[in-house]
Scaffold this active site. Structure first.
Site, PDB file in Angstrom:
ATOM      1  N   CYS A  11       0.834  -1.211   0.000  1.00 36.60           N
ATOM      2  CA  CYS A  11       0.000   0.000   0.000  1.00 36.60           C
ATOM      3  C   CYS A  11       0.867   1.260   0.000  1.00 36.60           C
ATOM      4  CB  CYS A  11      -0.925  -0.018   1.220  1.00 36.60           C
ATOM      5  SG  CYS A  11      -1.798   1.530   1.469  1.00 36.60           S
ATOM      6  N   CYS A  14       0.472   3.327   3.245  1.00 36.33           N
ATOM      7  CA  CYS A  14       1.177   2.697   4.375  1.00 36.33           C
ATOM      8  C   CYS A  14       2.673   2.998   4.279  1.00 36.33           C
ATOM      9  CB  CYS A  14       0.935   1.194   4.391  1.00 36.33           C
ATOM     10  SG  CYS A  14      -0.676   0.697   5.044  1.00 36.33           S
ATOM     11  N   HIS A  53      -3.997   0.412   8.193  1.00 36.78           N
ATOM     12  CA  HIS A  53      -4.587   0.151   6.880  1.00 36.78           C
ATOM     13  C   HIS A  53      -6.056  -0.213   7.006  1.00 36.78           C
ATOM     14  CE1 HIS A  53      -4.447  -0.595   2.586  1.00 36.78           C
ATOM     15  NE2 HIS A  53      -5.331  -1.554   2.835  1.00 36.78           N
ATOM     16  N   ASN A  93     -13.392   9.202  -1.223  1.00 39.13           N
ATOM     17  CA  ASN A  93     -13.926   8.290  -2.231  1.00 39.13           C
ATOM     18  C   ASN A  93     -13.886   6.871  -1.680  1.00 39.13           C
ATOM     19  OD1 ASN A  93     -14.192  10.407  -4.116  1.00 39.13           O
ATOM     20  ND2 ASN A  93     -12.044  10.194  -4.720  1.00 39.13           N
ATOM     21  N   GLY A  99     -14.336   6.688  -7.797  1.00 35.78           N
ATOM     22  CA  GLY A  99     -13.062   7.252  -8.236  1.00 35.78           C
ATOM     23  C   GLY A  99     -11.900   6.993  -7.297  1.00 35.78           C
ATOM     24  N   THR A 101      -8.630   5.614  -6.083  1.00 35.77           N
ATOM     25  CA  THR A 101      -7.483   5.007  -6.765  1.00 35.77           C
ATOM     26  C   THR A 101      -6.462   4.425  -5.787  1.00 35.77           C
ATOM     27  OG1 THR A 101      -6.339   7.132  -6.876  1.00 35.77           O
ATOM     28  CG2 THR A 101      -7.678   6.511  -8.782  1.00 35.77           C
ATOM     29  N   HIS A 104      -6.432   2.944   0.602  1.00 31.14           N
ATOM     30  CA  HIS A 104      -6.184   3.204   2.026  1.00 31.14           C
ATOM     31  C   HIS A 104      -7.030   4.427   2.349  1.00 31.14           C
ATOM     32  CE1 HIS A 104      -3.141   3.452   5.563  1.00 31.14           C
ATOM     33  NE2 HIS A 104      -4.004   4.449   5.735  1.00 31.14           N
ATOM     34  N   HIS A 106      -8.655   7.694   2.940  1.00 26.96           N
ATOM     35  CA  HIS A 106      -8.072   9.040   3.002  1.00 26.96           C
ATOM     36  C   HIS A 106      -9.146  10.081   2.753  1.00 26.96           C
ATOM     37  CE1 HIS A 106      -7.707   7.510  -1.127  1.00 26.96           C
ATOM     38  NE2 HIS A 106      -7.915   8.761  -1.534  1.00 26.96           N
ATOM     39  N   HIS A 108      -9.628  13.980   1.444  1.00 28.19           N
ATOM     40  CA  HIS A 108      -9.020  15.110   0.745  1.00 28.19           C
ATOM     41  C   HIS A 108      -9.511  16.389   1.426  1.00 28.19           C
ATOM     42  CE1 HIS A 108      -8.072  12.755  -3.055  1.00 28.19           C
ATOM     43  NE2 HIS A 108      -9.026  12.000  -2.558  1.00 28.19           N
TER      44      HIS A 108
HETATM   45  P1  5GP Z   1      -8.347   8.917  -4.617  1.00 25.65           P
HETATM   46  O1  5GP Z   1      -8.541   9.111  -6.091  1.00 25.65           O
HETATM   47  O2  5GP Z   1      -8.012   7.487  -4.266  1.00 25.65           O
HETATM   48  O3  5GP Z   1      -9.455   9.484  -3.774  1.00 25.65           O
HETATM   49  O4  5GP Z   1      -7.105   9.818  -4.250  1.00 25.65           O
HETATM   50  C1  5GP Z   1      -5.790   9.389  -4.270  1.00 25.65           C
HETATM   51  C2  5GP Z   1      -4.933  10.629  -4.218  1.00 25.65           C
HETATM   52  O5  5GP Z   1      -3.628  10.244  -3.851  1.00 25.65           O
HETATM   53  C3  5GP Z   1      -4.825  11.356  -5.559  1.00 25.65           C
HETATM   54  O6  5GP Z   1      -5.283  12.696  -5.395  1.00 25.65           O
HETATM   55  C4  5GP Z   1      -3.333  11.286  -5.899  1.00 25.65           C
HETATM   56  O7  5GP Z   1      -2.844  12.468  -6.490  1.00 25.65           O
HETATM   57  C5  5GP Z   1      -2.702  11.035  -4.541  1.00 25.65           C
HETATM   58  N1  5GP Z   1      -1.451  10.274  -4.573  1.00 25.65           N
HETATM   59  C6  5GP Z   1      -1.246   9.084  -5.229  1.00 25.65           C
HETATM   60  N2  5GP Z   1       0.015   8.654  -5.014  1.00 25.65           N
HETATM   61  C7  5GP Z   1       0.605   9.588  -4.215  1.00 25.65           C
HETATM   62  C8  5GP Z   1       1.913   9.685  -3.648  1.00 25.65           C
HETATM   63  O8  5GP Z   1       2.790   8.833  -3.834  1.00 25.65           O
HETATM   64  N3  5GP Z   1       2.167  10.776  -2.875  1.00 25.65           N
HETATM   65  C9  5GP Z   1       1.212  11.742  -2.637  1.00 25.65           C
HETATM   66  N4  5GP Z   1       1.583  12.782  -1.869  1.00 25.65           N
HETATM   67  N5  5GP Z   1      -0.034  11.665  -3.152  1.00 25.65           N
HETATM   68  C10 5GP Z   1      -0.328  10.608  -3.930  1.00 25.65           C
HETATM   69 ZN    ZN Z   2      -2.384   1.262   3.665  1.00 25.21          ZN
END
Ligand code: 5GP
Ligand code: ZN
Length: 120
Positions: A11, A14, A53, A93, A99, A101, A104, A106, A108
């Protein structure tokens, strides 16, 4: 809180929490880690994650709900720390259709310019 066994090896978030992948830290406490999104979609774009996680809000249980609540309290503290007094939006999300991606949980934090009423 011991983090042994709380992480998943493959992950990205993680690995960021463990310091194996660099990140720009904004806030940290025993339960929560926050860092700048690598691909910001707003002038302020911060990711706030629990230090264990869990895939998404779809996986919250009686056992971890308290710690997920601490993530929300941390968001309030981060908003104060970063002086987001004009307002901020929080998005999470859960699942592919939404959406997500990175699997884990999170949140925003988005801020820094006027937002419209779309999405939400
Ligand atoms: P999701 O689309 O899953 O809600 O958001 C994942 C977010 O993680 C995206 O906004 C993407 O830019 C961010 N992200 C993905 N990989 C990394 C990383 O290695 N470092 C940081 N700081 N952000 C990441
Ligand atoms: Zn994780």
């Amino acid at each position: 809180m011991s983090n042994i066994g709380k992480f998943q090896d493959d992950c990205i978030f993680c690995k960021i929490i463990k310091g194996e992948i660099p990140s720009t830290k904004v806030y940290e406490d025993e339960t929560v880690y926050a860092f700048r999104d690598i691909n910001p979609q707003m002038p302020v774009h911060i990711l706030v994650v629990p230090k264990f996680h869990i895939r998404s809000l779809a996986e919250v249980t009686e056992d971890n709900a308290g710690d997920v609540g601490k993530v929300l309290f941390a968001i309030k503290k981060i908003a104060e720390q970063e002086k987001l007094d004009k307002g901020f939006r929080v998005i999470t999300n859960a699942g592919k259709e939404a959406g997500q991606t990175v699997d884990h949980l999170h949140f925003h934090i988005l801020a820094g310019r006027q937002m419209g009423e779309g999405l939400v």
